[in-house]
Design an enzyme around this catalytic site. Structure first.
Site, PDB file in Angstrom:
ATOM      1  N   HIS A  21       9.457  -2.213 -16.018  1.00 52.42           N
ATOM      2  CA  HIS A  21      10.323  -2.711 -14.936  1.00 52.42           C
ATOM      3  C   HIS A  21      11.558  -3.357 -15.547  1.00 52.42           C
ATOM      4  O   HIS A  21      11.570  -4.542 -15.895  1.00 52.42           O
ATOM      5  CB  HIS A  21       9.551  -3.720 -14.075  1.00 52.42           C
ATOM      6  CG  HIS A  21      10.218  -4.027 -12.764  1.00 52.42           C
ATOM      7  ND1 HIS A  21       9.620  -3.795 -11.553  1.00 52.42           N
ATOM      8  CD2 HIS A  21      11.434  -4.545 -12.478  1.00 52.42           C
ATOM      9  CE1 HIS A  21      10.429  -4.159 -10.572  1.00 52.42           C
ATOM     10  NE2 HIS A  21      11.542  -4.626 -11.118  1.00 52.42           N
ATOM     11  N   GLY A 183      15.636  -3.769  -3.293  1.00 50.29           N
ATOM     12  CA  GLY A 183      16.477  -4.460  -2.331  1.00 50.29           C
ATOM     13  C   GLY A 183      15.652  -5.457  -1.540  1.00 50.29           C
ATOM     14  O   GLY A 183      14.480  -5.685  -1.821  1.00 50.29           O
ATOM     15  N   HIS A 210       9.039  -1.844  -5.171  1.00 48.13           N
ATOM     16  CA  HIS A 210       9.237  -3.290  -5.223  1.00 48.13           C
ATOM     17  C   HIS A 210       8.497  -3.897  -4.035  1.00 48.13           C
ATOM     18  O   HIS A 210       8.823  -3.613  -2.875  1.00 48.13           O
ATOM     19  CB  HIS A 210      10.719  -3.633  -5.108  1.00 48.13           C
ATOM     20  CG  HIS A 210      11.486  -3.565  -6.383  1.00 48.13           C
ATOM     21  ND1 HIS A 210      11.838  -2.375  -6.979  1.00 48.13           N
ATOM     22  CD2 HIS A 210      11.986  -4.549  -7.188  1.00 48.13           C
ATOM     23  CE1 HIS A 210      12.528  -2.622  -8.080  1.00 48.13           C
ATOM     24  NE2 HIS A 210      12.630  -3.942  -8.235  1.00 48.13           N
ATOM     25  N   GLU A 213       7.302  -9.687  -3.960  1.00 48.50           N
ATOM     26  CA  GLU A 213       8.124 -10.627  -4.727  1.00 48.50           C
ATOM     27  C   GLU A 213       8.697 -11.652  -3.752  1.00 48.50           C
ATOM     28  O   GLU A 213       8.244 -12.782  -3.669  1.00 48.50           O
ATOM     29  CB  GLU A 213       9.245  -9.901  -5.468  1.00 48.50           C
ATOM     30  CG  GLU A 213      10.133 -10.838  -6.274  1.00 48.50           C
ATOM     31  CD  GLU A 213      11.386 -10.154  -6.795  1.00 48.50           C
ATOM     32  OE1 GLU A 213      12.001 -10.717  -7.708  1.00 48.50           O
ATOM     33  OE2 GLU A 213      11.768  -9.084  -6.282  1.00 48.50           O
TER      34      GLU A 213
END
Length: 371
Positions: A21, A183, A210, A213
């Protein structure tokens, strides 16, 4: 009994590392940003490399989302020409190799590099040209060779994910190993891009998402159970589905209860692309010492260690690993474990992964003193 090997930064830098990543537009050298900005006439907030590097890290540390996002405005602005993309990609390979990385998957969003008139195809080819140059130079010089592959990213708030997924499949034999979306998580769930993920699955291709997070468990659940992600980009909020027992401390792993989602992730060995320093900057973790990676590693989740944005976080794989050694008392065995985890989880073909584990990673840790 032999004394344990002291884990200095030099020793950590010398051992083989695997990086899953890492954002291409988040890893430029400050000096390169200065040079390329001068060529294209893009104004910058500082006029020397040292000051500019500090501006990037201080902006990322500021707690201000607009200021954090502004950092990428400057890097993306100097990545709009084919020669500039190739240079950034070549220097990325050089910097990773110098840090002991032997395999990396570097991601970026091709749709963000069309401002100079390039097509999506031309963007991918320019990046691959730079990666090839960097790998070829390393193969002919001292030190271990490095393998760097592309992950093509689509932006969650845009509407080009199917197109980018098709681009990833079209270049799967030319250096692109997978697909990703990135994003803002809140308001832009991964299920908005099901068509892209279905295309990847129908094409027998790999993708990461993603998730977990800035947003919590619903983001992780959708990424896995609706979209079918092979890996979780970050996934740090999975800790919200882990309940500490009466002791109430993360070290008491014998008194920990996993929820259904956390159990599924661990049982299925879903790789977690954890990025400690970046997670602290974005508020996903309060500090390195309090980062969930310590608990997740002790619970034997498929933990991997990553850099995310080397420029904005002022980091490297060596710095990330050193911080975990200092915070959690990790030893060489722990560093090898997360490295093998990452290599097992890479989107390279099985025979390539096995060769790197058996011929590069394990011997490299043995040379460093791990029996």
């Amino acid at each position: 009994m032999a004394e344990p090997t002291a884990l200095t930064s030099d020793l950590i830098r010398s051992v083989p590392k695997v990086l899953l990543h890492d954002h291409l537009d988040g890893g430029l050298r400050p000096a390169t940003v200065l040079e390329l900005a001068d060529e294209v006439g893009h104004p910058l907030p500082a006029d020397d490399a040292g000051s500019l590097g500090r501006w990037f890290t201080e902006s990322a540390d500021s707690g201000s989302l607009p200021r954090y996002l502004e950092t990428f405005d400057h890097t993306v602005a100097v990545m709009q020409r084919a020669d500039h993309l190739a240079r950034v990609a070549r220097e990325c390979v050089e910097d990773l190799a110098d840090d002991g990385v032997v395999y990396a998957e570097v991601r970026y969003a091709p749709e963000q590099h069309l401002g100079g008139g390039l097509t999506l195809e031309e963007v991918v080819r320019a990046v691959q040209e730079g990666l090839d140059e960097g790998m070829a130079a390393r193969a002919g010089g001292p030190g271990r060779p490095v393998v760097v592959r592309q992950l093509l990213t689509a932006m969650r708030h845009a509407a080009r994910s199917r197109e980018i997924a098709e681009l990833a499949v079209a270049h799967r034999d030319d250096g692109v190993v997978g697909f990703d979306i990135a994003g803002a998580e809140a308001g832009y769930p991964p299920t908005r891009h099901l068509d892209a993920f279905e295309h990847m699955k129908r094409s027998n291709a790999h993708f990461t998402i993603h998730a977990g997070e800035a947003f919590g468990l619903p983001s992780i659940w959708e990424a896995l159970q609706w979209c079918g992600a092979d890996r979780l980009g970050h996934g740090v909020r999975l800790v919200d589905d882990i309940e500490l027992g009466e002791a109430g401390v993360a070290s008491a792993v014998d008194d920990v209860r996993l929820g259904r989602l956390a159990s599924y992730v661990r049982d299925r060995r879903v790789p977690l692309e954890l990025c400690p320093h970046s997670n602290v900057q974005t508020g996903a973790a309060a500090s390195i010492a309090e980062h969930p990676i310590g608990l997740l590693a002790r619970l034997r989740f498929r933990v991997t260690v990553n850099t995310d944005n080397r420029l904005m976080s002022g980091t490297s794989m060596t710095r990330e690993m050193q911080a975990l050694v200092d915070a959690f008392g990790w030893d060489l065995g722990d560093l090898r474990w997360v490295t093998v985890n990452a290599m097992k989880s890479a989107f390279a073909h099985f025979d390539q992964r096995l060769r790197l584990i058996e011929e590069v990673i394990k011997p490299g840790y043995a040379e460093a003193g791990l029996v």
